[in-house]
Design a protein around this motif. Structure first.
Motif, PDB file in Angstrom:
ATOM      1  N   ALA A 159     104.617 -23.614  39.548  1.00 32.84           N
ATOM      2  CA  ALA A 159     104.613 -22.856  38.118  1.00 32.84           C
ATOM      3  C   ALA A 159     103.681 -21.872  38.457  1.00 32.84           C
ATOM      4  CB  ALA A 159     103.902 -23.913  37.261  1.00 32.84           C
ATOM      5  N   ILE A 160     102.967 -21.555  39.528  1.00 29.11           N
ATOM      6  CA  ILE A 160     101.930 -20.714  39.856  1.00 29.11           C
ATOM      7  C   ILE A 160     102.377 -19.753  41.134  1.00 29.11           C
ATOM      8  CG2 ILE A 160      99.969 -21.147  38.367  1.00 29.11           C
ATOM      9  CD1 ILE A 160      98.746 -22.233  41.246  1.00 29.11           C
ATOM     10  N   ASP A 161     103.157 -20.718  41.858  1.00 31.90           N
ATOM     11  CA  ASP A 161     103.654 -19.888  43.394  1.00 31.90           C
ATOM     12  C   ASP A 161     105.100 -20.357  43.886  1.00 31.90           C
ATOM     13  OD1 ASP A 161     103.447 -18.908  45.962  1.00 31.90           O
ATOM     14  OD2 ASP A 161     101.573 -19.779  46.429  1.00 31.90           O
ATOM     15  N   ARG A 162     106.080 -19.696  43.350  1.00 32.80           N
ATOM     16  CA  ARG A 162     107.293 -20.031  43.947  1.00 32.80           C
ATOM     17  C   ARG A 162     107.648 -19.836  45.377  1.00 32.80           C
ATOM     18  NH1 ARG A 162     110.079 -22.801  40.187  1.00 32.80           N
ATOM     19  NH2 ARG A 162     109.642 -22.526  38.096  1.00 32.80           N
ATOM     20  N   GLY A 163     106.743 -18.981  46.034  1.00 34.00           N
ATOM     21  CA  GLY A 163     107.039 -18.433  47.404  1.00 34.00           C
ATOM     22  C   GLY A 163     106.425 -19.233  48.419  1.00 34.00           C
ATOM     23  N   MET A 164     105.783 -20.498  48.138  1.00 33.67           N
ATOM     24  CA  MET A 164     105.397 -21.616  49.202  1.00 33.67           C
ATOM     25  C   MET A 164     106.382 -21.839  50.242  1.00 33.67           C
ATOM     26  SD  MET A 164     103.171 -24.168  46.948  1.00 33.67           S
ATOM     27  CE  MET A 164     104.445 -24.033  45.566  1.00 33.67           C
ATOM     28  N   VAL A 165     105.788 -21.988  51.534  1.00 36.26           N
ATOM     29  CA  VAL A 165     106.918 -22.189  52.639  1.00 36.26           C
ATOM     30  C   VAL A 165     106.457 -23.415  53.216  1.00 36.26           C
ATOM     31  CG1 VAL A 165     107.808 -21.446  54.803  1.00 36.26           C
ATOM     32  CG2 VAL A 165     107.617 -19.620  52.985  1.00 36.26           C
ATOM     33  N   ILE A 166     107.475 -24.188  53.439  1.00 36.99           N
ATOM     34  CA  ILE A 166     107.094 -25.708  54.127  1.00 36.99           C
ATOM     35  C   ILE A 166     107.602 -25.549  55.761  1.00 36.99           C
ATOM     36  CG2 ILE A 166     107.713 -27.980  54.373  1.00 36.99           C
ATOM     37  CD1 ILE A 166     107.807 -28.162  51.384  1.00 36.99           C
ATOM     38  N   SER A 167     106.755 -25.759  56.651  1.00 36.49           N
ATOM     39  CA  SER A 167     107.176 -25.190  58.117  1.00 36.49           C
ATOM     40  C   SER A 167     106.672 -26.218  59.105  1.00 36.49           C
ATOM     41  CB  SER A 167     106.833 -24.020  58.339  1.00 36.49           C
ATOM     42  OG  SER A 167     105.458 -23.799  58.308  1.00 36.49           O
ATOM     43  N   ASP A 168     107.002 -25.957  60.185  1.00 35.56           N
ATOM     44  CA  ASP A 168     106.453 -26.869  61.461  1.00 35.56           C
ATOM     45  C   ASP A 168     106.453 -28.351  61.169  1.00 35.56           C
ATOM     46  OD1 ASP A 168     105.629 -26.576  64.125  1.00 35.56           O
ATOM     47  OD2 ASP A 168     103.616 -26.460  63.666  1.00 35.56           O
ATOM     48  N   VAL A 169     107.212 -29.011  60.619  1.00 35.43           N
ATOM     49  CA  VAL A 169     107.170 -30.460  60.689  1.00 35.43           C
ATOM     50  C   VAL A 169     107.650 -31.045  61.753  1.00 35.43           C
ATOM     51  CG1 VAL A 169     108.077 -32.259  59.237  1.00 35.43           C
ATOM     52  CG2 VAL A 169     107.535 -30.332  58.031  1.00 35.43           C
ATOM     53  N   HIS A 170     107.093 -31.881  62.494  1.00 29.92           N
ATOM     54  CA  HIS A 170     107.495 -32.682  63.701  1.00 29.92           C
ATOM     55  C   HIS A 170     106.634 -33.928  64.072  1.00 29.92           C
ATOM     56  CE1 HIS A 170     104.253 -29.948  64.895  1.00 29.92           C
ATOM     57  NE2 HIS A 170     104.053 -30.755  65.786  1.00 29.92           N
ATOM     58  N   VAL A 171     107.152 -34.585  64.891  1.00 29.95           N
ATOM     59  CA  VAL A 171     106.429 -35.788  65.225  1.00 29.95           C
ATOM     60  C   VAL A 171     105.153 -35.270  66.195  1.00 29.95           C
ATOM     61  CG1 VAL A 171     106.489 -37.960  66.660  1.00 29.95           C
ATOM     62  CG2 VAL A 171     108.449 -37.402  65.059  1.00 29.95           C
ATOM     63  N   VAL A 172     104.183 -35.797  66.393  1.00 32.66           N
ATOM     64  CA  VAL A 172     102.920 -35.380  66.925  1.00 32.66           C
ATOM     65  C   VAL A 172     102.575 -36.393  68.244  1.00 32.66           C
ATOM     66  CG1 VAL A 172     100.425 -35.018  66.956  1.00 32.66           C
ATOM     67  CG2 VAL A 172     101.832 -34.176  65.168  1.00 32.66           C
ATOM     68  N   GLU A 173     103.041 -37.740  67.711  1.00 33.24           N
ATOM     69  CA  GLU A 173     102.650 -38.629  68.615  1.00 33.24           C
ATOM     70  C   GLU A 173     103.736 -39.980  68.271  1.00 33.24           C
ATOM     71  OE1 GLU A 173      98.920 -40.719  71.142  1.00 33.24           O
ATOM     72  OE2 GLU A 173      98.613 -39.958  69.051  1.00 33.24           O
ATOM     73  N   LYS A 174     104.017 -40.712  69.216  1.00 34.51           N
ATOM     74  CA  LYS A 174     104.815 -42.001  68.948  1.00 34.51           C
ATOM     75  C   LYS A 174     104.312 -43.062  70.099  1.00 34.51           C
ATOM     76  CE  LYS A 174     108.998 -44.128  70.331  1.00 34.51           C
ATOM     77  NZ  LYS A 174     108.178 -45.008  71.202  1.00 34.51           N
ATOM     78  N   MET A 175     103.923 -44.315  69.556  1.00 32.54           N
ATOM     79  CA  MET A 175     103.667 -45.238  70.467  1.00 32.54           C
ATOM     80  C   MET A 175     104.358 -46.385  70.380  1.00 32.54           C
ATOM     81  SD  MET A 175      99.407 -44.654  70.979  1.00 32.54           S
ATOM     82  CE  MET A 175      99.018 -44.489  69.071  1.00 32.54           C
ATOM     83  N   GLY A 176     104.468 -47.396  71.595  1.00 37.52           N
ATOM     84  CA  GLY A 176     105.387 -48.501  71.472  1.00 37.52           C
ATOM     85  C   GLY A 176     106.832 -48.525  71.614  1.00 37.52           C
TER      86      GLY A 176
END
Length: 161
Positions: free
Chosen positions: A131-148
């Motif tokens: 409602a106050i900021d429609r220009g937000m950007v989601i970015s750089d989503v990724h797996v950092v670490e995985k074990m097992g």
């Protein structure tokens, strides 16, 4: 090239058979960011977003999403999660980073659960602040670490990826 395991003999999609895989402890951590106007982040800090405590709601949304992964992603197995933890950090300017760690003792990993938790947490922040900021950007989503599991330990390397 790796053999693709999500196709049957008719070359149609299938859920991979994990019946004979060994149960092991597994975990995955994913991260992602949402960038917004500095005023928006300031209002989050001050608790002045009309929909409520943005990060508390986003944290619960991310945990709920991790638990629903197999309902949303067609080839994911239903996994009994033993832990989901989401943390937020920000740069005191315009970017919030979400980090989700998901754990299980199962026959398959939890990378998708961690990624979905991060994405949902970030989307919840967007929803609560749009409602106050429609220009937000989601970015750089990724797996950092995985074990097992059979494929072992993975750590994201910015230089290689």
């Amino acid at each position: 090239m790796d053999n693709l395991t999500h196709f049957n003999e008719q070359n149609r999609s299938k859920m991979v058979d994990v019946t004979n895989k060994e149960i092991t402890s597994r975990s995955a951590t994913a991260t992602g960011q949402i960038t917004m106007k500095p005023e928006t982040l300031q209002r989050i800090h001050e608790g002045k977003i009309k929909k409520g405590d943005v990060l508390a709601v986003a944290q619960v949304a991310g945990i709920m999403a991790a638990k629903q992964t197999s309902s949303l992603i067609p080839m994911c197995h239903l996994i009994n999660l033993t832990g989901v933890d989401i943390h937020f950090e920000d740069d005191d300017s315009s970017t919030v980073t979400a980090n989700a760690t998901v754990k299980t003792k199962s026959v398959t990993g939890v990378e998708i659960e961690a990624l979905l938790a991060v994405q949902t947490a970030l989307l919840t922040i967007y929803d609560m602040c749009k409602a106050i900021d429609r220009g937000m950007v989601i970015s750089d989503v990724h797996v950092v670490e995985k074990m097992g599991g059979k494929s072992g330990h993975f750590v994201f390397n910015d230089q290689e990826n």
